[in-house]
Scaffold this motif. Structure first.
Motif, PDB file in Angstrom:
ATOM      1  N   HIS A   1      38.267  10.685 -18.632  1.00 53.65           N
ATOM      2  CA  HIS A   1      38.184  10.474 -17.216  1.00 53.65           C
ATOM      3  C   HIS A   1      38.296   8.782 -17.089  1.00 53.65           C
ATOM      4  O   HIS A   1      38.940   8.448 -16.288  1.00 53.65           O
ATOM      5  CB  HIS A   1      36.850  10.842 -16.616  1.00 53.65           C
ATOM      6  CG  HIS A   1      36.485  10.570 -14.968  1.00 53.65           C
ATOM      7  ND1 HIS A   1      37.176  10.929 -14.000  1.00 53.65           N
ATOM      8  CD2 HIS A   1      36.070   9.308 -14.702  1.00 53.65           C
ATOM      9  CE1 HIS A   1      36.911  10.391 -13.002  1.00 53.65           C
ATOM     10  NE2 HIS A   1      36.250   9.430 -13.037  1.00 53.65           N
ATOM     11  N   VAL A   2      37.666   8.096 -18.065  1.00 56.18           N
ATOM     12  CA  VAL A   2      37.719   6.691 -17.878  1.00 56.18           C
ATOM     13  C   VAL A   2      39.168   6.008 -18.302  1.00 56.18           C
ATOM     14  O   VAL A   2      39.509   5.147 -17.950  1.00 56.18           O
ATOM     15  CB  VAL A   2      36.761   5.856 -18.699  1.00 56.18           C
ATOM     16  CG1 VAL A   2      35.336   6.389 -18.186  1.00 56.18           C
ATOM     17  CG2 VAL A   2      36.725   6.276 -20.185  1.00 56.18           C
ATOM     18  N   ASN A   3      39.920   7.136 -18.720  1.00 55.03           N
ATOM     19  CA  ASN A   3      41.246   6.612 -19.088  1.00 55.03           C
ATOM     20  C   ASN A   3      42.181   7.281 -17.790  1.00 55.03           C
ATOM     21  O   ASN A   3      43.323   7.731 -18.357  1.00 55.03           O
ATOM     22  CB  ASN A   3      41.683   6.846 -20.528  1.00 55.03           C
ATOM     23  CG  ASN A   3      41.079   6.073 -21.435  1.00 55.03           C
ATOM     24  OD1 ASN A   3      41.036   4.929 -21.074  1.00 55.03           O
ATOM     25  ND2 ASN A   3      40.293   6.669 -22.288  1.00 55.03           N
ATOM     26  N   SER A   4      41.770   7.486 -16.808  1.00 57.37           N
ATOM     27  CA  SER A   4      42.538   8.171 -15.605  1.00 57.37           C
ATOM     28  C   SER A   4      42.905   9.271 -15.735  1.00 57.37           C
ATOM     29  O   SER A   4      43.928  10.019 -15.576  1.00 57.37           O
ATOM     30  CB  SER A   4      43.696   7.293 -15.179  1.00 57.37           C
ATOM     31  OG  SER A   4      44.393   6.634 -16.053  1.00 57.37           O
TER      32      SER A   4
ATOM     33  N   PRO B   1      43.856  10.663 -22.164  1.00 58.67           N
ATOM     34  CA  PRO B   1      43.560  12.076 -21.740  1.00 58.67           C
ATOM     35  C   PRO B   1      44.325  13.066 -22.420  1.00 58.67           C
ATOM     36  O   PRO B   1      45.596  12.656 -23.001  1.00 58.67           O
ATOM     37  CB  PRO B   1      44.169  12.075 -20.486  1.00 58.67           C
ATOM     38  CG  PRO B   1      44.310  10.571 -20.016  1.00 58.67           C
ATOM     39  CD  PRO B   1      44.472  10.032 -21.225  1.00 58.67           C
ATOM     40  N   VAL B   2      43.959  14.169 -22.711  1.00 54.98           N
ATOM     41  CA  VAL B   2      44.361  15.125 -23.705  1.00 54.98           C
ATOM     42  C   VAL B   2      45.060  16.481 -22.677  1.00 54.98           C
ATOM     43  O   VAL B   2      44.228  16.958 -21.948  1.00 54.98           O
ATOM     44  CB  VAL B   2      43.658  15.770 -24.803  1.00 54.98           C
ATOM     45  CG1 VAL B   2      44.145  16.641 -25.621  1.00 54.98           C
ATOM     46  CG2 VAL B   2      42.734  14.606 -25.508  1.00 54.98           C
ATOM     47  N   VAL B   3      46.022  16.880 -22.952  1.00 50.38           N
ATOM     48  CA  VAL B   3      46.578  17.841 -22.297  1.00 50.38           C
ATOM     49  C   VAL B   3      47.262  18.976 -23.392  1.00 50.38           C
ATOM     50  O   VAL B   3      47.827  18.221 -24.297  1.00 50.38           O
ATOM     51  CB  VAL B   3      47.933  17.378 -21.293  1.00 50.38           C
ATOM     52  CG1 VAL B   3      48.541  18.822 -20.601  1.00 50.38           C
ATOM     53  CG2 VAL B   3      47.390  16.708 -20.148  1.00 50.38           C
ATOM     54  N   SER B   4      47.143  20.091 -23.359  1.00 52.37           N
ATOM     55  CA  SER B   4      47.787  20.916 -23.992  1.00 52.37           C
ATOM     56  C   SER B   4      48.576  22.141 -23.298  1.00 52.37           C
ATOM     57  O   SER B   4      48.183  22.387 -22.324  1.00 52.37           O
ATOM     58  CB  SER B   4      46.690  21.742 -25.220  1.00 52.37           C
ATOM     59  OG  SER B   4      46.327  23.002 -24.914  1.00 52.37           O
ATOM     60  N   VAL B   5      49.746  22.390 -24.012  1.00 53.86           N
ATOM     61  CA  VAL B   5      50.362  23.474 -23.288  1.00 53.86           C
ATOM     62  C   VAL B   5      50.854  24.467 -24.312  1.00 53.86           C
ATOM     63  O   VAL B   5      51.126  24.173 -25.570  1.00 53.86           O
ATOM     64  CB  VAL B   5      51.951  23.012 -22.929  1.00 53.86           C
ATOM     65  CG1 VAL B   5      52.787  24.146 -22.288  1.00 53.86           C
ATOM     66  CG2 VAL B   5      51.767  21.787 -22.073  1.00 53.86           C
TER      67      VAL B   5
ATOM     68  N   PHE C   1      49.010  17.160 -26.655  1.00 51.44           N
ATOM     69  CA  PHE C   1      49.740  15.875 -25.950  1.00 51.44           C
ATOM     70  C   PHE C   1      48.547  14.805 -25.882  1.00 51.44           C
ATOM     71  O   PHE C   1      47.517  15.107 -25.040  1.00 51.44           O
ATOM     72  CB  PHE C   1      50.510  16.094 -24.789  1.00 51.44           C
ATOM     73  CG  PHE C   1      51.626  17.063 -25.018  1.00 51.44           C
ATOM     74  CD1 PHE C   1      52.919  16.418 -25.506  1.00 51.44           C
ATOM     75  CD2 PHE C   1      51.310  18.481 -24.704  1.00 51.44           C
ATOM     76  CE1 PHE C   1      54.125  17.396 -25.566  1.00 51.44           C
ATOM     77  CE2 PHE C   1      52.353  19.211 -24.793  1.00 51.44           C
ATOM     78  CZ  PHE C   1      53.500  18.721 -25.361  1.00 51.44           C
ATOM     79  N   THR C   2      48.511  13.715 -26.625  1.00 51.89           N
ATOM     80  CA  THR C   2      47.305  12.773 -26.434  1.00 51.89           C
ATOM     81  C   THR C   2      47.764  11.372 -25.682  1.00 51.89           C
ATOM     82  O   THR C   2      48.999  11.314 -25.576  1.00 51.89           O
ATOM     83  CB  THR C   2      46.929  12.332 -27.746  1.00 51.89           C
ATOM     84  OG1 THR C   2      48.016  12.022 -28.406  1.00 51.89           O
ATOM     85  CG2 THR C   2      46.079  13.706 -28.512  1.00 51.89           C
ATOM     86  N   LYS C   3      46.687  10.972 -25.140  1.00 50.17           N
ATOM     87  CA  LYS C   3      46.873   9.670 -24.482  1.00 50.17           C
ATOM     88  C   LYS C   3      48.035   9.691 -23.328  1.00 50.17           C
ATOM     89  O   LYS C   3      49.047   9.009 -23.241  1.00 50.17           O
ATOM     90  CB  LYS C   3      47.168   8.564 -25.360  1.00 50.17           C
ATOM     91  CG  LYS C   3      46.120   8.117 -26.267  1.00 50.17           C
ATOM     92  CD  LYS C   3      46.171   6.987 -27.182  1.00 50.17           C
ATOM     93  CE  LYS C   3      44.933   6.708 -28.110  1.00 50.17           C
ATOM     94  NZ  LYS C   3      44.998   5.895 -29.218  1.00 50.17           N
ATOM     95  N   VAL C   4      47.865  10.643 -22.661  1.00 56.12           N
ATOM     96  CA  VAL C   4      48.873  11.126 -21.596  1.00 56.12           C
ATOM     97  C   VAL C   4      48.720  10.184 -20.434  1.00 56.12           C
ATOM     98  O   VAL C   4      47.688   9.857 -19.940  1.00 56.12           O
ATOM     99  CB  VAL C   4      48.671  12.544 -21.457  1.00 56.12           C
ATOM    100  CG1 VAL C   4      49.694  13.050 -20.121  1.00 56.12           C
ATOM    101  CG2 VAL C   4      48.975  13.598 -22.270  1.00 56.12           C
ATOM    102  N   LYS C   5      50.091   9.914 -20.085  1.00 57.40           N
ATOM    103  CA  LYS C   5      50.052   9.040 -18.840  1.00 57.40           C
ATOM    104  C   LYS C   5      50.754  10.003 -17.600  1.00 57.40           C
ATOM    105  O   LYS C   5      51.477  10.716 -17.981  1.00 57.40           O
ATOM    106  CB  LYS C   5      51.021   7.978 -19.139  1.00 57.40           C
ATOM    107  CG  LYS C   5      50.443   6.782 -20.041  1.00 57.40           C
ATOM    108  CD  LYS C   5      51.359   5.419 -19.863  1.00 57.40           C
ATOM    109  CE  LYS C   5      50.785   4.481 -21.053  1.00 57.40           C
ATOM    110  NZ  LYS C   5      51.270   4.952 -22.498  1.00 57.40           N
ATOM    111  N   PRO C   6      50.362   9.486 -16.480  1.00 59.94           N
ATOM    112  CA  PRO C   6      50.803  10.348 -15.409  1.00 59.94           C
ATOM    113  C   PRO C   6      52.168  10.619 -15.248  1.00 59.94           C
ATOM    114  O   PRO C   6      52.791  11.593 -15.217  1.00 59.94           O
ATOM    115  CB  PRO C   6      50.124   9.741 -14.221  1.00 59.94           C
ATOM    116  CG  PRO C   6      49.095   8.672 -14.483  1.00 59.94           C
ATOM    117  CD  PRO C   6      49.328   8.434 -16.042  1.00 59.94           C
ATOM    118  N   SER C   7      52.991   9.386 -15.637  1.00 61.34           N
ATOM    119  CA  SER C   7      54.355   9.456 -15.593  1.00 61.34           C
ATOM    120  C   SER C   7      55.127  10.103 -16.605  1.00 61.34           C
ATOM    121  O   SER C   7      56.059  10.654 -16.430  1.00 61.34           O
ATOM    122  CB  SER C   7      54.953   8.089 -15.671  1.00 61.34           C
ATOM    123  OG  SER C   7      54.298   7.511 -16.884  1.00 61.34           O
TER     124      SER C   7
END
Lengths: 150, 547, 636
Positions: free
Chosen positions: A79-82, A122-126, A131-137
């Protein structure tokens, strides 16, 4: 699925219900109404109650998973990393909400309280790929990339 | 009285293990609560019953905390009042606040609390989380936007009935009360007994009403209209408007119904007589066959219960249609009418009327089923007040009845009616020997009687929970027949009555009916001349087959 | 393999305590040994790829040994590998992504040190030649400043090997306990040690045990609460994943002490690796005869099973946890009755946090007095903190109980950036903020409670100027709002209103009418009223402690609140809905890079012409501002 349902014992105790639900979800990705009714018959616990119990917990979803199951971490470190932007954007991109599956059953979303990689947020997985340190873009690319691979 | 404790600085005594709330209620101090209900386990969900521990200033919930020795509590300290007020204010913020349009208005516990705590200003503003409205059931509407999640309906459905058609689902801000997979009551295990309606403190669960459509139809002079009123509804009206005698109330109501546009007004008791008579025939036939239990009920909730939760018992259920449907079937032959309305104390009757077997090519035989409450409202809307200015008797064929048909809707009414009929037919005076003491409060009773030299036993059970409890006994004990009903006081405390269904009120209703029965010499179905006439003129001895 | 039961017996009671020497890192090796720290965090960071590349590097041509090792606890080092080449001391490397594997192995196998950036430290030992100019692990500031008691063998013990655990002295505490001490003696020792519940309740563990023991009922349950689900707390996962045998040993001692024949490990279903390793540990323990029927011929039976918690934060509360095992909705129940009298299935039940349990073997081995040598006021022993946020080191660290915020920051901030730290949020959703002037605050139970805070399971979120207090408060209240069981009104409705009030002050009003402004101001005054109600009347600790974040934020960062309310400004630039991005037309050359990078397609314009931001689409992520080379994006 039928085979699994047949493999259940005659009688099921109340405290075993959650683990059977877990097993069903592990195998098939979601909980079916017919399975709740089966459990209800075997345990003599009303199906309404079993549904009430199952829906209380994060783990259980009542719609089949999409072709791409997207998990996103909402831990404080993410969260603190958007992380919040990531979650909101993901919902827009894959057009699904938490525990839901998109109308074309392509994507499903699961929000995880903490994935356990707090330095990588932020971490996302598909479908299990992280995927780590994900940026919105980067989100769009991450999603479409999976699409292409498949 | 083992424990001493202090309430508002006065010494009081309590039983060991007694909760603070029950001790306070006994002392006569009223504590508001939304989730607590006698007979149900305390959950401590609403937090309104908090009292202050005078020693440390903590707020404790009185419903779940037992009294401890020398506890000092303050029941209405500023701290307590402030907390209760804020809780109710929080509830109101997430409430539709459309009390003007709410059926529960005036009878709503939340409304009363807001008034009691003097909340006269809107404090919090915020989004309202609106739940869905479930209109699938023909008898019950659940409007989740008015739900305060006290869980009474859930607990009553689980703890009393063990059906759990509805349960709390999800959690946190998404908590709601729903049926399995949110499919709606009609598609759930719900037996439409209506206990949840009586339990709900707000307007979240209400009987489904179509009074406005009926009023519209009443103005239509091109169609003929008939109405059948059950005796429990008549007793309810009598008690509500302070009329002492059953026949007096009945005649006022009949006259009023004629005046507001019903050409024909009947009483249900005639059709209950038919039910008794048919049941007696079936029983006499059964005596000659190998014994099996015969479950006799005209309660739609019991039937639905057996159908969904205990289908094994289906084979034992007497197939005679319930009085309401007998009325529909007979009236369609004898007194054809365009619009047929039934008034009953029961919400499940609304459900019953739309069941396939009770419809004609999908159109229900009965067009409207009103609850007693709706009848009272109908009369009010149309400017009729009871006692009415004139009296009229019910229309033919309901112009004669037996008191057994009236008594039918009280406790042991079916048993009593059938035994009287058997006695009449055998020409013997059958003495009912009470094996178990019968009191209006008793939920299970057993009788024994002699018929043609043999001893027979019968039983009567009230409440689904007791039906479950005595199930094995019912199957095992070789009863001639068993009367089963889902409400604790048969139909008198039906969930559609216009007044609250407490014991005192129910006793009043019973008294009205018992008095009528006691002084009526036509006290058996077979003594009703119209019944006799019907069978004779059609040259039959039964209408329905129990095979 | 020899009979595990015999070996266990010999190891624990015989003289042969070095039976498993081959499992220790100190010995000299004759072929290269590669240790990989495989755990959830490192898997996400890519250790599986790293392992893959290591295997590929050796390609069956060279003999080597690959050993799965436990984690040091420092997540920001992930993926970590250790290398021991013949004759040399073990050396640990951090952040070894797959693409660095060959570089590092190339040099180290040739006895050359790779780039310093990868090196954590070395673990020197007698008979092994040390690497020059490389710090010893225990002397590294990060570890030297900790007091690693529970985490002592982390980084060395192998999580999936009971032999390795034996080799570090494992299960000897349990063996001594069950053969030499009566249950009441164990309860007394634990009570004398003043060990208190590490899950947040801080109840005296020994007392809880004795309460249950004294009920005299024959059937009792002992539950290890590993359902850690506070955001920002990951110490429980570390314990279960990396040293499952420590957890099991603690449970065995606890179950023995309270007379429980059945023990349950309640752990999140999402902790799949931890569950897998605990399961393996339980199998091994049973084979070794340490668990099951008639342990060591003592006549004591203890069964341990794993219950996979289906996921609900509130199940950390013991009555809710018990309800969940019973197959109910995990909603808390009013107390009394306490679980020690009437718990799981109506039998006396002790529920202990996993960290509490992991302290028990140490206490049994070293005694209560020794345990109390460290600590502050009435809180003794050590405490794990899950440090995350704006620090150099993210991970679990262990300090003396009662260490100050400063002490912890010293461990995990390496380069004197400490002055930039604005606040620390401790205790997760039930905790609160500590501002910089109060960094001297001791984190022991008494001091924390008197400061109206909550230690919880030790989450320690470090915030700097780029974090907004209102945003963090909103985050935790939203969490409570979602995770509240929904049963009691103050918690369910209260958290909803709190969240809305916070949202109202961190958003640009739709239209600036008076009513809305009034609501905004009114809302702030209501924050305290609702908070107080929740504290005083909520059914369980979740609701009672939920407002701590708001109240501590209001007390210590009132200025930030006021800036949001009056000036509609978020200094940290986090409250996205308070800001708007604009293109400065004069500066924009129309290169189009911002439009290309915008994830929301909110920037439109044609080449070489000034672009335009569509406010309705803008998600305020700030990418445009960061990619613009011409300072043409302005934030208002």
């Amino acid at each position: 699925m039928e085979k699994f349902m047949e493999s259940l014992p005659e009688k099921i105790k109340k405290n075993e219900i959650l683990s059977y639900l877990q097993e069903f979800q592990d195998r098939f990705g979601y909980i079916e109404l017919s399975f709740i009714e089966l459990l209800s018959k075997k345990s003599e616990i009303p199906s309404g109650k079993i549904y009430g119990i199952a829906s209380f917990y994060n783990q259980f979803r009542f719609k089949p998973k999409g072709k791409f199951h997207v998990q996103v971490c909402e831990g404080s470190s993410c969260h603190v990393n958007s992380g919040l932007i990531i979650i909101e954007e993901l919902k827009k991109i894959i057009k699904t909400d938490e525990k839901e599956t998109s109308s074309d059953s392509k994507y499903s979303l699961e929000i995880i309280p903490c994935m356990g990689a707090c330095s990588q947020g932020p971490v996302v997985s598909v479908n299990g790929k992280f995927f780590t340190k994900v940026k919105p873009s980067e989100l769009k690319q991450i999603i479409s990339q999976q699409d292409e691979i498949a | 009285m083992a424990i001493e404790f202090y309430v508002n600085n006065t010494l009081q005594k309590a039983e060991k293990g007694e909760t603070i709330l029950s001790a306070l209620n006994r002392i006569g101090i009223s504590i508001p609560t939304l989730c607590n209900m006698a007979e149900l386990s305390p959950t401590g969900a609403c937090r309104l019953c908090v009292v202050e521990n005078a020693d440390n200033g903590n707020l404790i919930t009185s419903c779940s905390t037992p009294v401890s020795a020398n506890l000092r509590i303050l029941t209405h300290s500023p701290e307590v009042i402030a907390a209760r007020k804020t809780i109710v204010e929080l509830l109101l913020t997430n409430h539709p606040e459309n009390c003007l349009y709410c059926d529960k208005s005036g009878d709503c516990e939340l409304q009363k609390l807001a008034e009691e705590l003097n909340i006269r200003e809107k404090l919090f503003y915020g989004n309202k989380i609106f739940g869905k409205t479930d209109r699938s059931s023909p008898g019950i509407v659940r409007d989740m936007s008015k739900c305060i999640l006290c869980g009474r309906c859930v607990r009553i459905c689980e703890e009393i009935l063990d059906i759990s058609a509805i349960d709390l689902i999800n959690r946190g801000k998404n908590t709601s009360i729903e049926t399995v997979f949110q499919k709606g009551l009609y598609y759930s295990d719900c037996i439409h007994c209506g206990l949840c309606v009586t339990a709900c403190p707000t307007g979240a669960i209400l009987p489904k009403s179509n009074l406005n459509q009926l009023i519209e139809k009443l103005g239509d002079t091109k169609i003929s209209k008939s109405i059948v009123v059950s005796s429990a509804s008549i007793a309810d009206m009598a008690s509500k408007y302070g009329i002492r005698k059953y026949e007096e109330a009945r005649n006022y109501i009949m006259a009023a119904l004629h005046d507001i546009g019903f050409e024909k007004a009947y009483t249900m008791s005639l059709f209950s007589d038919f039910f008794i008579s048919e049941a007696a025939t079936a029983i006499l036939e059964k005596i000659t066959k190998p014994p099996k239990p015969l479950i006799i009920t005209d309660c739609p909730a019991v039937k639905k219960y057996i159908q969904t939760k205990d289908p094994e018992l289906s084979q034992f259920v007497c197939k005679i249609p319930p009085s309401q449907q007998i009325a529909a079937k007979l009236l369609s032959i004898e007194q054809k009418t365009d619009l047929l309305v039934s008034v009953s104390p029961c919400i499940a009757h609304k459900y019953e009327a739309v069941q396939t077997q009770n419809t004609n090519k999908g159109v229900p035989e009965i067009d409207f089923v009103l609850t007693s409450g709706e009848l009272s409202k109908l009369l009010k809307t149309l400017g009729v007040s009871l006692p009415y200015t004139k009296k009229e008797t019910p229309d033919k064929p309901a112009n004669s009845d037996s008191s057994a048909g009236v008594f039918f809707e009280t406790k042991h009414g079916i048993t009593e009616g059938i035994v009287r009929e058997l006695s009449l037919r055998s020409g013997l005076s059958i003495q009912l020997n009470r094996i178990l003491e019968i009191k209006p409060e008793k939920d299970f009773a057993e009788y024994e009687f002699d018929l043609n030299g043999s001893k027979y036993r019968v039983a009567a059970v009230y409440g689904i929970e007791n039906f479950k409890k005595y199930r094995t006994q019912i199957l095992k004990d070789n009863y001639l027949f068993v009367e089963v009903r889902s409400c604790r006081y048969a139909c008198l405390d039906g969930c559609g009555q216009s007044q609250s269904v407490d014991i005192e009120n129910t006793k009043r209703l019973r008294k009205i009916i018992v008095e009528y029965d006691e002084k009526n010499s036509n006290n058996s179905a077979g003594k009703n001349p119209n019944i006799k006439g019907f069978y004779r003129s059609n040259n039959i001895d039964r209408i329905f087959n129990n095979d | 393999m020899k009979n595990l039961k015999d070996i266990a017996y010999k190891t624990l009671f015989g003289k042969d305590q070095k039976a498993f020497k081959e499992f220790r890192y100190e010995r000299s090796v004759d072929i290269p040994h590669i240790f990989v720290e495989r755990n959830t965090g490192s898997i996400i960071a890519g250790i599986e790829d790293t392992i893959d590349y290591i295997k590929r590097y050796f390609n069956d041509e060279t003999d080597y040994v690959l050993i799965e090792n436990s984690s040091l606890g420092i997540s920001s080092f992930d993926p970590v590998i250790g290398v021991q080449v013949p004759g040399r001391a073990l050396i640990l490397f951090k952040n070894v992504k797959y693409n660095y594997v060959s570089t590092i192995l190339d040099s180290i196998l040739n006895h050359i040190l790779p780039d310093n950036d990868f090196i954590i430290a070395q673990v020197a030992n007698e008979g092994l030649s040390a690497w020059p100019d490389i710090t010893e692990l225990s002397e590294l500031g990060l570890f030297a400043k900790q007091n690693r008691r529970v985490l002592k063998n982390f980084g060395f013990v192998q999580p999936e090997s009971i032999e390795s655990y034996f080799n570090f002295g494992g299960y000897s505490a349990f063996a001594q306990t069950i053969t030499q001490k009566t249950p009441i003696e164990v309860c007394n020792i634990v009570e004398e040690s003043h060990l208190r519940g590490r899950g947040g309740g801080a109840y005296r563990t020994g007392k809880k045990w004795r309460d249950a023991l004294n009920t005299g009922k024959s059937l009792k349950y002992f539950i290890c609460n590993a359902d850690e689900s506070d955001p920002g707390s990951f110490s429980g996962r570390l314990l279960a994943e990396n040293n499952p045998h420590l957890v099991v040993e603690g449970i065995l001692i606890g179950a023995y002490a309270v007379g429980a024949r059945k023990a349950v490990i309640y752990i999140r279903n999402t902790y799949s690796l931890a569950i897998e390793r605990l399961q393996k540990a339980l199998e091994q323990v049973e084979k070794a005869g340490l668990c099951g029927e008639d342990i060591f011929g003592s006549g004591i039976d203890i069964d341990i099973e794993i219950f996979k918690g289906p996921g609900a934060y509130v199940c950390g509360e013991e009555t809710a946890l018990i309800a969940s095992i019973e197959g109910e909705r995990g909603a808390p129940k009013p107390k009394p009755p306490y679980p020690t009298q009437e718990g799981l299935f109506g039998f006396p039940t002790v529920v202990n946090n996993i960290e509490t349990i992991c302290n028990v073997p140490w206490i049994m081995q070293n005694g209560a007095e020794k345990f109390m040598e460290t600590g502050f006021k009435n809180s003794f022993g050590t405490k794990l903190f899950s440090v995350s946020g704006k620090t150099d080191v993210i991970g679990v660290i262990e300090t003396v109980m009662g260490a100050s915020v400063n002490d912890i920051l010293d461990v995990c901030i390496l380069d004197g950036r400490k002055s930039e730290i604005k606040a620390v949020h401790i205790g997760g959703p039930s905790g609160g903020f500590i501002d910089a002037p109060n960094f001297g605050l001791n984190l022991d139970y008494e001091t924390i409670n008197s400061s109206k805070l909550w230690l919880g399971s030790g989450s320690f979120l470090v915030l700097d100027e780029s974090n907004c207090i209102i945003d963090i408060s909103k985050y935790f209240i939203r969490f409570i709002n979602n995770e509240s069981c929904g049963k009691c009104i103050p918690c369910r409705e209260g958290s909803q209103r709190l969240l809305e009030i916070l949202e109202r002050i961190s958003e640009k009003p739709q239209d600036n009418n008076k009513h809305e402004s009034l609501l905004r101001f009114k809302g702030v005054t209501q924050l305290e009223q609702i908070s107080k109600l929740m504290q005083k009347t909520s059914l369980c600790g979740l609701g009672q402690n939920a407002p701590n974040t708001i109240l501590s934020g209001l007390a210590k960062f009132r200025q930030e609140y006021e800036e949001h309310i009056y000036e509609r400004k978020c200094v940290a630039n986090v409250c996205r809905n308070l800001k708007e991005y604009f293109v400065i037309i004069d500066n924009c050359v129309g290169c189009g890079i911002c439009a290309k990078k915008c994830p929301a397609d909110a920037i439109i314009g044609s080449d070489h012409h000034a672009h335009f931001i569509v406010q309705d689409r803008c998600i305020k992520c700030g990418v445009c501002e960061s990619v613009c080379k011409f300072n043409a994006i302005m934030v208002k």
